[in-house]
Design a protein around this motif. Sequence first.
Motif, PDB file in Angstrom:
ATOM      1  N   SER A 126       1.013  -0.996   0.001  1.00 40.82           N
ATOM      2  CA  SER A 126      -0.019   0.338  -0.028  1.00 40.82           C
ATOM      3  C   SER A 126       0.692   1.740  -0.088  1.00 40.82           C
ATOM      4  CB  SER A 126      -0.784  -0.062   1.066  1.00 40.82           C
ATOM      5  OG  SER A 126      -1.784   1.014   0.825  1.00 40.82           O
ATOM      6  N   GLU A 173      -0.188  -3.713  -4.063  1.00 39.29           N
ATOM      7  CA  GLU A 173      -0.946  -3.067  -3.572  1.00 39.29           C
ATOM      8  C   GLU A 173      -0.487  -2.002  -3.157  1.00 39.29           C
ATOM      9  OE1 GLU A 173      -4.765  -3.956  -3.458  1.00 39.29           O
ATOM     10  OE2 GLU A 173      -4.114  -5.132  -5.052  1.00 39.29           O
ATOM     11  N   LEU A 205     -12.621   0.796   2.086  1.00 39.78           N
ATOM     12  CA  LEU A 205     -11.677  -0.685   1.781  1.00 39.78           C
ATOM     13  C   LEU A 205     -12.298  -1.887   2.608  1.00 39.78           C
ATOM     14  CD1 LEU A 205      -7.940   0.961   3.207  1.00 39.78           C
ATOM     15  CD2 LEU A 205      -8.548   0.207   1.149  1.00 39.78           C
ATOM     16  N   TRP A 264      -0.523  -7.251  -7.506  1.00 38.97           N
ATOM     17  CA  TRP A 264      -1.563  -6.594  -7.471  1.00 38.97           C
ATOM     18  C   TRP A 264      -3.221  -7.484  -7.125  1.00 38.97           C
ATOM     19  CZ3 TRP A 264      -4.746  -4.189 -12.372  1.00 38.97           C
ATOM     20  CH2 TRP A 264      -4.065  -4.765 -12.745  1.00 38.97           C
ATOM     21  N   SER A 268      -9.204  -5.902  -5.703  1.00 36.88           N
ATOM     22  CA  SER A 268      -9.036  -5.094  -4.594  1.00 36.88           C
ATOM     23  C   SER A 268      -9.763  -3.537  -5.414  1.00 36.88           C
ATOM     24  CB  SER A 268      -7.985  -4.071  -4.584  1.00 36.88           C
ATOM     25  OG  SER A 268      -7.454  -3.133  -4.224  1.00 36.88           O
ATOM     26  N   CYS A 272      -6.293   1.392  -5.984  1.00 36.71           N
ATOM     27  CA  CYS A 272      -4.865   0.006  -6.561  1.00 36.71           C
ATOM     28  C   CYS A 272      -5.018  -0.417  -7.841  1.00 36.71           C
ATOM     29  CB  CYS A 272      -4.825  -0.921  -5.450  1.00 36.71           C
ATOM     30  SG  CYS A 272      -5.157  -0.434  -3.872  1.00 36.71           S
ATOM     31  N   HIS A 299      -6.619  -6.014  -1.160  1.00 37.84           N
ATOM     32  CA  HIS A 299      -6.350  -5.168  -0.213  1.00 37.84           C
ATOM     33  C   HIS A 299      -5.246  -5.849   0.751  1.00 37.84           C
ATOM     34  CE1 HIS A 299      -4.033  -1.123  -0.105  1.00 37.84           C
ATOM     35  NE2 HIS A 299      -4.040  -0.758   0.499  1.00 37.84           N
TER      36      HIS A 299
END
Length: 326
Positions: A126, A173, A205, A264, A268, A272, A299
């Motif tokens: 992240s 991510e 999220l 990734w 998500s 992202c 994520h």
Amino acid sequence: MALDWKTATLAPVPGEESIHLRYFDTGVPEGVSEPYTTIIAIHGFSSNAGAWANSASIFAKTGFRFIAHNRRGYEGSSEYYEGPVKDAVGRYMLDLAGFVRFAVDELDIPSKDARGRGGIVLMGWSKGTASVMTLLSLLASPQDPPISLPKGLDLSPYLSVLYTHLRHLILFEPPGETIGLPYTPDYAAVIHSSKPFLQAFPEWLIPTVPEEKRHLLGKSTDVKNALKDFPVWLAERTDEKECARVAEVGLRHVPKEFGVGLVWCETSIQWCRDTGAWIAERLGDQPNTLVKTILGGHHFYNMTDSEEFVETIAGLIKELDTRVYG
């Protein structure tokens, strides 16, 4: 596995006050006869290094050494960088480079050999991918780094350690802040919500995580000073052109001495997914890069599906080894 927390004291900029970063280290793996791999991991926004706890224990059981530190402003580490926002990108990169030097000098991390064994794999998650990507831009352009750095800073001590020890860099991510993308509509709604940001942010999220696994997310929540982290890495949209330039320099010209992996997740957030597509396009067909998509992943996959996550990362490292070291 209970984490054994310690504190690293660093002086990333000679002549300035030292900083402290709290970290944990699973130690030298047992029963490994050849040079072992060390993963140094960097956490994201409003969490801390404890986000890696479940994955770290599995990595340790499978022959890896796993080290993760709390970035500035998070539990037990020094306060956030208080200087100009434009300087923060370089300062946080120096924090990471300084922590790598600390790990090599004080924790006796072995160097990589000619076959790519041993050494360090840097893995950001992240917002933690920002310093990893910035470090990549330094390696791609060491004579003219595309970031603001303290005047007169000698980069050679950092570069020498990176060339002897750094094996691969992994971006897990990455969000749009790291490359200066325009807000996606869903993220813009969070930014402009009437709710407090630290309420609207998780409400955006968490629905991507299967309900039966959401209880695994609370272990590493670290929001006491998270809002101070928000303006760093372009969240205030002040330096998106610089951030895009940093990413372009690093991603389009990955040095042949290292591998770069992008991971990734299929389900998500769009913020992202769009970033992953942007990065994948710039990595292109460079022979020492690799892109992995986790089908059904989200994520927080490193926290909720640790065994599958570790298997994915271990496989990525193995394939990058083949591409870089033959």
